[in-house]
Enzyme design. Structure first.
Site, mmCIF file in Angstrom:
data_model
loop_
_atom_site.group_PDB
_atom_site.id
_atom_site.type_symbol
_atom_site.label_atom_id
_atom_site.label_comp_id
_atom_site.label_asym_id
_atom_site.label_seq_id
_atom_site.Cartn_x
_atom_site.Cartn_y
_atom_site.Cartn_z
ATOM 1 N N ARG A 50 0.528 -1.207 -0.167
ATOM 2 C CA ARG A 50 -0.201 0.233 0.220
ATOM 3 C C ARG A 50 0.764 1.282 0.188
ATOM 4 N NH1 ARG A 50 -1.694 2.522 4.316
ATOM 5 N NH2 ARG A 50 -1.595 0.970 5.853
ATOM 6 N N TYR A 103 -17.951 17.269 -14.916
ATOM 7 C CA TYR A 103 -18.236 15.693 -14.749
ATOM 8 C C TYR A 103 -19.273 15.634 -13.002
ATOM 9 C CZ TYR A 103 -18.076 10.665 -13.631
ATOM 10 O OH TYR A 103 -18.232 9.021 -13.533
ATOM 11 N N ASP A 171 -8.487 19.506 -14.418
ATOM 12 C CA ASP A 171 -8.518 17.679 -15.261
ATOM 13 C C ASP A 171 -8.095 17.999 -16.530
ATOM 14 O OD1 ASP A 171 -9.768 15.650 -15.926
ATOM 15 O OD2 ASP A 171 -11.705 16.090 -14.894
ATOM 16 N N LYS A 196 -9.246 6.453 -19.345
ATOM 17 C CA LYS A 196 -9.825 7.473 -20.741
ATOM 18 C C LYS A 196 -8.898 7.036 -21.703
ATOM 19 C CE LYS A 196 -13.723 8.452 -18.829
ATOM 20 N NZ LYS A 196 -13.232 8.096 -17.498
#
Length: 370
Positions: A50, A103, A171, A196
């Site tokens: 992690r 978004y 973004d 994407k």
């Protein structure tokens, strides 16, 4: 990485291993949750999955190179990246501007998690964001916006933010680093969904934050460590594999988007078209000033929802799916997700099919939609 190289060269170089004889050209995946510990507790070696992973570091190095950043932090999704950046930069009493025309899940996150924690949330459209930034501590801009494809003037917005000590997050999901580099325009952080265009295969979820400011990178990395929104080692390797062809794919997608947008703009069944690459598009002047390519997304409006369905069914190549950036050309009727758009508003994500084939197929779909 040298700016004289083209995008495909940059992509390939970004994912290549150091030229060490006997070592693989493509870095292997590191799949481990635990490691042998060193007696030296300050060694900085990997200790737990992690905290760190060698494959993450390869991806982060590649993404940083493409974004023109000194560092990047990868996450399990684009939303994980955005939420970590917003949590890391805001706190009780701070004011945050988020896009009202971006978004929708971002607006849900800040309303459900940051506002109750004492963050003053201001929603502003791409045209209102400059005025809203004057009263903010942190501004999140999405450009081009999803799904309307308006373009925010990043340099202008950065000047406003920095004049009062505010941080600007951009973004860059729709544009990708092959379309624009917000850090070079004054942004403090770039966030993106690598699910994407950078992945492009529609088979994994990933996100990242990139910056040239070490203290911001450390704050974001701390959020990842504590929240545990890590990218798995195998998924990191899949993303690294995909990045090598990302420049080539995006070039074809943008070529297809330009050709399709021009055809849509001339068709009688189409009411409106938005694409920053069209000279007549209202976003074109700003897009030309800050973008090298105009992206793979085209938005347009047909008569109603039934017309969009007929458009898809009349095509041989188009698939109905959400998300974008994949190798297949897809259609998403955005009203079904609650976006404030007309019932016949659709977002096309252009794939890598041959341009002539795709334009002919779009024509067939439009004929069926009339």
């Amino acid at each position: 990485m040298s700016s004289r190289h083209g995008d495909s060269t940059r992509s390939v170089k970004a994912v290549s291993s150091p030229a060490i004889p006997g070592q693989p050209v493509t870095p292997p995946a590191v799949l481990a949750s635990t490691y042998y510990l060193s007696a030296d507790e300050t060694s900085g070696l990997d200790a737990y999955g992690r905290n760190s992973n060698a494959t993450w570091r390869q991806v982060e190095s590649a993404v940083a190179a493409l974004e023109g950043a000194t560092s990047a932090v990868v996450f399990s999704s684009g939303m994980a990246a955005i939420s970590a950046a917003l949590r890391g930069l805001t706190g009780p009493g701070s004011a945050l501007v988020v896009p009202s025309d971006g978004y929708y899940q971002v607006r849900r996150f800040v309303a459900e998690h940051l506002a109750p924690a004492g963050v003053a949330v201001i929603e502003a459209s791409s045209s209102q964001i400059y005025d809203a930034a004057a009263g903010a501590d942190v501004v999140l801009a999405e450009t081009p916006t999803n799904p309307a494809l308006d373009v925010v003037d990043v340099q202008r917005l950065a000047t406003i933010c920095h004049s009062r000590g505010a941080r600007l997050i951009v973004d860059n999901t729709a544009a990708t680093p092959f379309g624009q580099c917000p850090l070079s325009l004054g942004a403090d952080l770039v966030v993106a969904s690598a699910t994407k265009g950078l992945s492009g295969q529609s088979d994994l979820l990933a996100g990242y934050v990139a910056t040239n400011q070490p203290e911001l990178a450390a704050a974001v990395e701390r959020q990842r460590l504590l929240a545990g929104a890590i990218l798995g080692g195998f998924e990191a390797w899949l993303l690294l594999r995909s990045l090598g062809s990302a420049g080539l794919r995006f070039e074809r997608q943008c070529l297809n988007a330009q050709a399709v947008a021009m055809r849509l703009a001339r068709h009688p069944a189409v009411r409106t078209v938005r694409y920053p690459g069209l000279v007549e598009d209202p976003a074109h002047p700003v897009a030309v000033a800050q973008m090298r390519r105009f992206g793979a997304l085209v938005s347009f409006e047909l008569a109603d929802a039934a017309a969009v369905q007929a458009f898809v069914e009349g095509s041989e190549l188009l698939i109905a799916s959400t998300s974008f950036g994949g190798i297949h050309t897809s259609v998403d009727r955005r009203a079904r997700w609650g976006d404030p758009v007309a019932a016949g508003f659709a977002r096309l994500s252009l794939g890598i099919e041959d341009t002539d084939d795709l334009v002919a197929d779009i024509e067939r779909g439009l004929t069926a939609a009339r």
